[in-house]
Enzyme design. Sequence first.
Site, short mmCIF file in Angstrom:
data_model
loop_
_atom_site.label_atom_id
_atom_site.label_comp_id
_atom_site.label_asym_id
_atom_site.label_seq_id
_atom_site.Cartn_x
_atom_site.Cartn_y
_atom_site.Cartn_z
N LYS A 56 0.89 -1.20 -0.08
CA LYS A 56 -0.02 0.00 -0.06
C LYS A 56 0.86 1.37 0.01
O LYS A 56 0.44 2.14 -0.50
CB LYS A 56 -1.21 -0.01 0.97
CG LYS A 56 -2.07 -0.90 1.01
CD LYS A 56 -3.23 -0.87 2.03
CE LYS A 56 -4.37 -1.44 1.66
NZ LYS A 56 -5.46 -1.19 2.72
N LYS A 65 -10.71 -4.65 -3.91
CA LYS A 65 -11.87 -3.58 -4.02
C LYS A 65 -11.11 -2.10 -4.63
O LYS A 65 -11.61 -1.46 -4.89
CB LYS A 65 -12.95 -3.47 -2.92
CG LYS A 65 -11.97 -3.47 -1.45
CD LYS A 65 -13.24 -3.46 -0.50
CE LYS A 65 -13.08 -4.18 0.81
NZ LYS A 65 -11.89 -4.08 1.64
N LYS A 73 -4.30 -10.48 -6.59
CA LYS A 73 -5.58 -10.62 -5.73
C LYS A 73 -6.71 -9.97 -6.29
O LYS A 73 -6.41 -8.73 -6.70
CB LYS A 73 -5.40 -10.70 -4.47
CG LYS A 73 -5.37 -9.58 -3.69
CD LYS A 73 -5.57 -9.66 -2.30
CE LYS A 73 -5.35 -8.08 -1.74
NZ LYS A 73 -6.11 -7.94 -0.48
P1 TYM Z 1 -10.29 -6.41 3.83
O1 TYM Z 1 -11.34 -5.52 3.97
O2 TYM Z 1 -9.03 -6.07 2.67
O3 TYM Z 1 -10.75 -7.70 3.45
C1 TYM Z 1 -11.92 -8.11 4.09
C2 TYM Z 1 -11.66 -9.72 4.09
O4 TYM Z 1 -11.56 -10.30 2.75
C3 TYM Z 1 -10.47 -11.18 2.71
N1 TYM Z 1 -10.28 -10.77 0.96
C4 TYM Z 1 -9.99 -11.86 0.14
N2 TYM Z 1 -10.10 -13.31 0.24
C5 TYM Z 1 -10.01 -13.91 -0.79
N3 TYM Z 1 -9.48 -13.45 -2.05
C6 TYM Z 1 -9.33 -12.31 -2.04
N4 TYM Z 1 -9.12 -11.62 -3.40
C7 TYM Z 1 -9.76 -11.39 -0.99
N5 TYM Z 1 -9.61 -9.79 -0.83
C8 TYM Z 1 -9.78 -9.77 0.33
C9 TYM Z 1 -9.42 -10.57 3.48
O5 TYM Z 1 -8.16 -11.58 3.75
C10 TYM Z 1 -10.35 -10.29 4.46
O6 TYM Z 1 -10.47 -11.34 5.38
N6 TYM Z 1 -7.24 -5.97 7.68
C11 TYM Z 1 -8.21 -6.38 7.24
C12 TYM Z 1 -9.63 -5.78 8.07
C13 TYM Z 1 -9.24 -6.10 9.63
C14 TYM Z 1 -9.52 -7.51 10.31
C15 TYM Z 1 -9.51 -7.03 11.48
C16 TYM Z 1 -9.72 -8.63 9.86
C17 TYM Z 1 -9.24 -5.06 10.32
N7 TYM Z 1 -9.26 -5.80 11.80
C18 TYM Z 1 -9.64 -8.04 12.52
C19 TYM Z 1 -9.85 -9.75 10.76
C20 TYM Z 1 -9.66 -9.50 12.02
C21 TYM Z 1 -8.47 -5.84 5.88
O7 TYM Z 1 -8.09 -5.03 5.53
O8 TYM Z 1 -9.28 -6.63 5.10
#
Ligand code: TYM
Length: 327
Positions: free
Chosen positions: A111, A195, A192
């Site tokens: 990022k 969004k 990957k």
């Molecule tokens: P975020 O918002 O980027 O994504 C949310 C969840 O979706 C999963 N994900 C994917 N899984 C499979 N293939 C993909 N292409 C893909 N893109 C996203 C992510 O692995 C995630 O599980 N840091 C985290 C948010 C967060 C969080 C937490 C998660 C903040 N606090 C505590 C778990 C526990 C994030 O940016 O996810």
Amino acid sequence: MKRVLSGIQPSGKLTLGNYIGALKNFVTLQHDHVCNFMVVDLHAITVPQNPADLREQSESVAALFVAAGIDPAKANVYMQSHVRQHAQLGWMLTTLTSMGELERMTQFKDKSAGKESVGAGLFVYPALMAADILIYNADLVPVGEDQKQHLELTRDLAGRFNSRYGEYFKMPEPYIPKVGARIMSLDDASKKMSKSNPNPGSMIALLDTPDEIRKKISRATTDSGREVRFDPANKPEVSNLITIYSQCSGLSVAEVEARYEGQMYGPFKKDLAEVVVSELEPLQQRYRDIRQSGEIRSILRQGAEKASEMAEKTLTDVQQLMGFLPY
Ligand code: TYM
């Protein structure tokens, strides 16, 4: 019952990757676990957000949680910023985290790559994520593959806290699906699905119309071969599409391969589009109903109230263990 915690950022539109990698598992786990699922707005502001968009996206993502099948009677659904203890514990854990650990985080490297100026919030982001998990002493954290490193840091911080201040935190385990933990971009199977990708053709958004979904899948990159075969090393694009097919149809990867044996990519992609459309159409209908009913705000309030009770207990214990003077 074991405790589960996870979160999704309200930045951009949720994708099929978020759904398959995370959201679908939230729904499964809610039946026999104590679950907290949040929209992580405090994490979203680690990159600039337009306030009106953040508000709309936050409500939209919360409604998508419920539309995907999370039952607010079984699992707490809430905004991260409504449970203020997250930020407080986040600060405490930041003081236990080293610069080197944060510098090694691949999400930070990705990022911040090529940026002239990078916010300190983006750098300390993983310590807040650790707090999200540890504030509930969560046992299980359903996430996609890309969050694995953050989970490892969370476990390190839990261990560090325990050895410095006394055994308190449990070691949270990642819950990463065997199939679908990393859904790839439709236009480039080395990245990957995300969004934040500026090319809308690279991803399927959960709220894409059926025609958009059909168009995106028909344009998805494949290879010059002919076999619908799962082989991520040699056929990454087709393997990604098979994964999506499997996760949206309930068929195993082998069953999908068998169904398309001897067939070309054309019919496979055509059917895949219909499989994705039928998985998402009922979700979209529920999403529209929930948004129209206006009930999401009260769901979020109730979720935050219940989550706050658990979080406050941890925060009080942690403050006491760390030597803060009681109020
Ligand atoms: P975020 O918002 O980027 O994504 C949310 C969840 O979706 C999963 N994900 C994917 N899984 C499979 N293939 C993909 N292409 C893909 N893109 C996203 C992510 O692995 C995630 O599980 N840091 C985290 C948010 C967060 C969080 C937490 C998660 C903040 N606090 C505590 C778990 C526990 C994030 O940016 O996810």
